[in-house]
Design an enzyme around this catalytic site. Sequence first.
Site, PDB file in Angstrom:
ATOM      1  N   ASN A 266      -0.561  -2.516  -5.112  1.00  0.00           N
ATOM      2  CA  ASN A 266       0.306  -2.219  -6.457  1.00  0.00           C
ATOM      3  C   ASN A 266       1.638  -3.176  -6.515  1.00  0.00           C
ATOM      4  OD1 ASN A 266       1.342  -0.845  -8.524  1.00  0.00           O
ATOM      5  ND2 ASN A 266       1.997   1.061  -7.466  1.00  0.00           N
TER       6      ASN A 266
ATOM      7  N   HIS B 277       7.331   9.568  -8.072  1.00  0.00           N
ATOM      8  CA  HIS B 277       5.739   9.930  -7.992  1.00  0.00           C
ATOM      9  C   HIS B 277       5.963  11.452  -8.446  1.00  0.00           C
ATOM     10  CE1 HIS B 277       4.579   6.359  -5.981  1.00  0.00           C
ATOM     11  NE2 HIS B 277       3.621   6.630  -6.366  1.00  0.00           N
TER      12      HIS B 277
END
Length: 473
Positions: A316, A352
């Site tokens: 990522n 998140h």
Amino acid sequence: MDGIVNTVAVSLGTTDSAIRLLASLFLGFPLGFVYRTVIHAKPSHIQHFYFTFFGLAISYFNFGWELLHPLINIFSIWLLLSVAGGTVLSVGVAFMFNTGYLILGYLQNTEAIYNISWTLAQCVLTLRLTGVVMDVYDGKKGEEKLTAEQKESALAKSPSLLELLGHTYCFCGFLVGPQYSMKRYMSFTQGAFTDSWREGLPHSVGPATIRLFLGILYIAVFQIINIVLPTEYMLTTNFDDLSLFSKCAYILFWGKNAINKYIGCWMVAEASCILIGLSYNGKDINGNVLWDGCTNMKLYQYETCTDLHHLIDSFNHNTNKWMARYVFKRLRFLGNKQLSQIMTLFYLAVWHGVHSGYYMNFFLEFLVSNSLAEFIKFSHKVRILRNINDSTTLMPLVWLVKKITITFSLSYALVSFVLLSSDYYMKVYRSVYYIGHLFHLVMPVVCLLLSMLLSKPSSVNGVNTNRVDKKTS
């Protein structure tokens, strides 16, 4: 369309929302090909409209009328930039508003098991819009006050509403990333990124196709192995009855495979970025075109590295770069690198979602990072450990031990990231006696005690020494 999606989802053993997401990611390739062959040379405003139109269409296909949420967010940030762009106030308001809107979305979707919703794209949007506001702020400072990294993304003026929409809704990156700056997007639509092709297929087609194939491969591998190593098995009594070694082995291989679905999705999205030319990054010293401007997975590094920092850098990648550029490095005023790391990981957890599993995951990542760093420092002090690490004969074995250690540590943390609810992930951790927690909590203490023992003054024939004997340590 709903019937087709449902039929495919049932046949593959997944959800309707997952099929819509995958279909949208794959749709980026034909849309990217049309863009590259028809729209690429058109004026910037036509390109912005193209990206906005198809981005909104894909958003509606995935989230229905909940697509209004990101539109409200985008319009609000555009107003903020129009009124107070370039000020400290704009940075603070944007950071709080974007993050707050995302958290409200999470609170609206608090199922115990993760379900794809409009907050998926909102995650990407939150960072992208916050980055734009901070880049406008940097652009008002003057170049002499900027770091080399900040100069790469600083904006001399606030973007128009159409530019902001095109940047945020570009179909190759608005669902799952990668992150890329407004400055890169603007340079791209103004024709700065080009490999100067004249006839035949664009040069980006080959590299994009390879990336697409790799993405499909990782998704397929995940789907196949997931049948053998399902997440739900860790919550069964059969799992509880396994030996500790078998449970740890299951977590190791399960976690390695669980990452594959993320890798696959990122690489499919990245393939579209390469195809349209957004990933163009100049040429290397040999004149070869580089397509790594929007790289989200450094695949070879990820699969082969045994160092945690290299692993984080490979995974990522652009999101981690965003966190480093806009959060970690901006906390330099705290004067404590570890505190900056803790706050960055905390923001990552908030970003998140609201489930406790995210916070446990990043807490464990912090423990792993600190634990492995302390062990590396300790191993440099002990000759036998240095010799083992430097031995060419033992190199394959050392690599394997390091790879298993780091993979298990992150797979162990991933249990909470995937299961989300403490009722679920704590059940798994209890069944393995919290081995991951204990190992990385105890390791720094053991390294410290051994370091003190090795450096403790000793008496030889009545003579005190106050050093580590390099010949015997």
